[in-house]
Design an enzyme around this catalytic site. Structure first.
Site, PDB file in Angstrom:
ATOM      1  N   SER A 139     -92.287  28.516 -51.803  1.00 24.60           N
ATOM      2  CA  SER A 139     -93.181  28.746 -50.656  1.00 24.60           C
ATOM      3  C   SER A 139     -92.323  28.763 -49.398  1.00 24.60           C
ATOM      4  CB  SER A 139     -94.172  27.579 -50.571  1.00 24.60           C
ATOM      5  OG  SER A 139     -94.871  27.587 -49.342  1.00 24.60           O
ATOM      6  N   TYR A 152     -96.793  18.558 -50.968  1.00 29.08           N
ATOM      7  CA  TYR A 152     -96.526  19.982 -51.217  1.00 29.08           C
ATOM      8  C   TYR A 152     -95.160  20.383 -50.668  1.00 29.08           C
ATOM      9  CZ  TYR A 152     -97.637  25.021 -51.473  1.00 29.08           C
ATOM     10  OH  TYR A 152     -97.635  26.372 -51.761  1.00 29.08           O
TER      11      TYR A 152
HETATM   12  P1  NAD Z   1    -104.366  29.482 -57.295  1.00 27.91           P
HETATM   13  O1  NAD Z   1    -105.146  28.254 -57.040  1.00 27.91           O
HETATM   14  O2  NAD Z   1    -105.033  30.815 -57.139  1.00 27.91           O
HETATM   15  O3  NAD Z   1    -103.725  29.435 -58.759  1.00 27.91           O
HETATM   16  C1  NAD Z   1    -103.108  28.271 -59.247  1.00 27.91           C
HETATM   17  C2  NAD Z   1    -102.964  28.389 -60.751  1.00 27.91           C
HETATM   18  O4  NAD Z   1    -102.380  27.173 -61.235  1.00 27.91           O
HETATM   19  C3  NAD Z   1    -104.306  28.538 -61.476  1.00 27.91           C
HETATM   20  O5  NAD Z   1    -104.141  29.405 -62.578  1.00 27.91           O
HETATM   21  C4  NAD Z   1    -104.600  27.128 -61.945  1.00 27.91           C
HETATM   22  O6  NAD Z   1    -105.471  27.063 -63.070  1.00 27.91           O
HETATM   23  C5  NAD Z   1    -103.203  26.670 -62.287  1.00 27.91           C
HETATM   24  N1  NAD Z   1    -103.078  25.221 -62.377  1.00 27.91           N
HETATM   25  C6  NAD Z   1    -103.452  24.268 -61.478  1.00 27.91           C
HETATM   26  N2  NAD Z   1    -103.212  23.054 -61.973  1.00 27.91           N
HETATM   27  C7  NAD Z   1    -102.662  23.232 -63.208  1.00 27.91           C
HETATM   28  C8  NAD Z   1    -102.196  22.346 -64.211  1.00 27.91           C
HETATM   29  N3  NAD Z   1    -102.251  21.017 -64.083  1.00 27.91           N
HETATM   30  N4  NAD Z   1    -101.714  22.885 -65.354  1.00 27.91           N
HETATM   31  C9  NAD Z   1    -101.676  24.231 -65.527  1.00 27.91           C
HETATM   32  N5  NAD Z   1    -102.099  25.107 -64.614  1.00 27.91           N
HETATM   33  C10 NAD Z   1    -102.582  24.605 -63.473  1.00 27.91           C
HETATM   34  O7  NAD Z   1    -103.081  29.383 -56.354  1.00 27.91           O
HETATM   35  P2  NAD Z   1    -102.018  30.464 -55.815  1.00 27.91           P
HETATM   36  O8  NAD Z   1    -102.206  30.578 -54.353  1.00 27.91           O
HETATM   37  O9  NAD Z   1    -101.999  31.686 -56.654  1.00 27.91           O
HETATM   38  O10 NAD Z   1    -100.677  29.634 -56.028  1.00 27.91           O
HETATM   39  C11 NAD Z   1     -99.737  29.917 -57.038  1.00 27.91           C
HETATM   40  C12 NAD Z   1     -98.385  29.384 -56.621  1.00 27.91           C
HETATM   41  O11 NAD Z   1     -97.968  30.045 -55.421  1.00 27.91           O
HETATM   42  C13 NAD Z   1     -98.381  27.882 -56.292  1.00 27.91           C
HETATM   43  O12 NAD Z   1     -97.195  27.285 -56.767  1.00 27.91           O
HETATM   44  C14 NAD Z   1     -98.419  27.853 -54.786  1.00 27.91           C
HETATM   45  O13 NAD Z   1     -97.862  26.688 -54.259  1.00 27.91           O
HETATM   46  C15 NAD Z   1     -97.581  29.083 -54.472  1.00 27.91           C
HETATM   47  N6  NAD Z   1     -97.791  29.605 -53.118  1.00 27.91           N
HETATM   48  C16 NAD Z   1     -99.018  30.023 -52.710  1.00 27.91           C
HETATM   49  C17 NAD Z   1     -99.173  30.492 -51.416  1.00 27.91           C
HETATM   50  C18 NAD Z   1    -100.485  30.970 -50.889  1.00 27.91           C
HETATM   51  O14 NAD Z   1    -100.589  31.179 -49.672  1.00 27.91           O
HETATM   52  N7  NAD Z   1    -101.488  31.177 -51.721  1.00 27.91           N
HETATM   53  C19 NAD Z   1     -98.079  30.536 -50.549  1.00 27.91           C
HETATM   54  C20 NAD Z   1     -96.847  30.106 -51.006  1.00 27.91           C
HETATM   55  C21 NAD Z   1     -96.717  29.643 -52.302  1.00 27.91           C
END
Ligand code: NAD
Length: 257
Positions: A139, A152
């Site tokens: 991130s 985080y």
């Molecule tokens: P999201 O909530 O849409 O998806 C998260 C996924 O992780 C889901 O499939 C969920 O079921 C799974 N998950 C959660 N807890 C779990 C567990 N204990 N075991 C297995 N699976 C689990 O989130 P996203 O925004 O797509 O985030 C995905 C990644 O991208 C994360 O690591 C997040 O930190 C990173 N990220 C997101 C953003 C953003 O702005 N959305 C920015 C930077 C980084």
């Protein structure tokens, strides 16, 4: 060449977009993450339409033995493990003094330690093949901090260190390890933060989007999941074989400031 990929947390958001892009490229895909069974079945069916094999494993990223089984089953089902995408992640927004201890532990487990466990299990398989791609979804918060996101930010800074260490350990084995650092991507994870951030800061939800989230993103636009997936696909390609131990920022200029 046929590739097998496992993407943690791929039932939603960025992980689902990466799984979709890999399936479209012809890879066999192991999905993981939570969600209603009928939604997961629908995702499996949709990805199978691209012609590769698609399976689902419900490993909880807080449980090392389930993570080991996820990697072992991917290798057993597809006969190979070429691409590992560590993507599962959660968020919690709170002041440090009020941050629930259990939430801290859960975020460190899912957002950081799970990647150690997947890598520990996957590396011997990739070494045996003399090739592999490990892509960690970090991130902008792996590079800079924001208040109220202690666990985080700590976990994401940690994954940057793990990425560099693994890259050095694996460089001579044909295995690359890189991180992708997105800014704000409008996914369920971010949408869930909006009410909490509004409450913590005492502002409206519209102000959270414009004044908090996109305040630091100079393009004033959210990143799309497809843009993150395209970068992952490139890092997984043969052409990226000399790119290792580094990160790609996709943050509309956030961390240039
Ligand atoms: P999201 O909530 O849409 O998806 C998260 C996924 O992780 C889901 O499939 C969920 O079921 C799974 N998950 C959660 N807890 C779990 C567990 N204990 N075991 C297995 N699976 C689990 O989130 P996203 O925004 O797509 O985030 C995905 C990644 O991208 C994360 O690591 C997040 O930190 C990173 N990220 C997101 C953003 C953003 O702005 N959305 C920015 C930077 C980084």
């Amino acid at each position: 060449m046929k590739r097998a990929a496992v993407i943690t947390g791929s039932t939603s958001g960025i992980g689902l977009a990466i799984a979709t892009a890999l399936a479209r490229s012809g890879a066999d895909v192991m999905l993981n993450g939570f969600g209603p069974a009928e939604e997961i079945d629908a995702i499996v069916a949709r990805l199978k339409a691209h012609g590769g094999r698609v399976a689902y494993h419900g490993a909880d990223m807080t449980k090392p033995e389930e993570i080991e089984d996820l990697i072992a089953r991917t290798h057993r089902d597809f006969g190979s493990l070429d691409v590992l995408v560590n993507n599962a992640g959660i968020q919690h927004v709170e002041k440090i003094e009020d941050f629930p201890v259990a939430k801290w532990d859960q975020i460190i487990a899912i957002n950081l330690s799970s990647s150690f466990h997947t890598m520990r299990a996957a590396i011997p398989l990739m070494k045996a093949k003399g090739k592999g791609r490990i892509i960690n979804i970090a991130s902008a918060h792996g590079l800079v901090a924001s208040p109220f996101k202690a666990a985080y930010v700590a976990a994401k800074h940690g994954i940057m260190g793990l990425t560099k260490t693994a890259a050095l350990e694996l460089a001579e084995f044909g295995i690359t390890v890189n991180a992708i650092c997105p800014g704000y991507v409008l996914t369920p994870l971010v949408e869930k933060q909006i009410p909490d951030t509004a409450r913590t800061r005492g502002i409206t939800e519209a102000q959270v989007k414009s004044d908090v989230m996109l305040k630091f993103q100079p393009t004033k636009d959210f990143v799309s999941v497809e843009e993150v997936a395209a970068t992952a696909l490139f890092l997984a390609s043969d052409e990226a074989r000399q790119i290792t131990g580094t990160h790609f920022s996709i943050d509309g200029g956030w961390t240039a400031q």
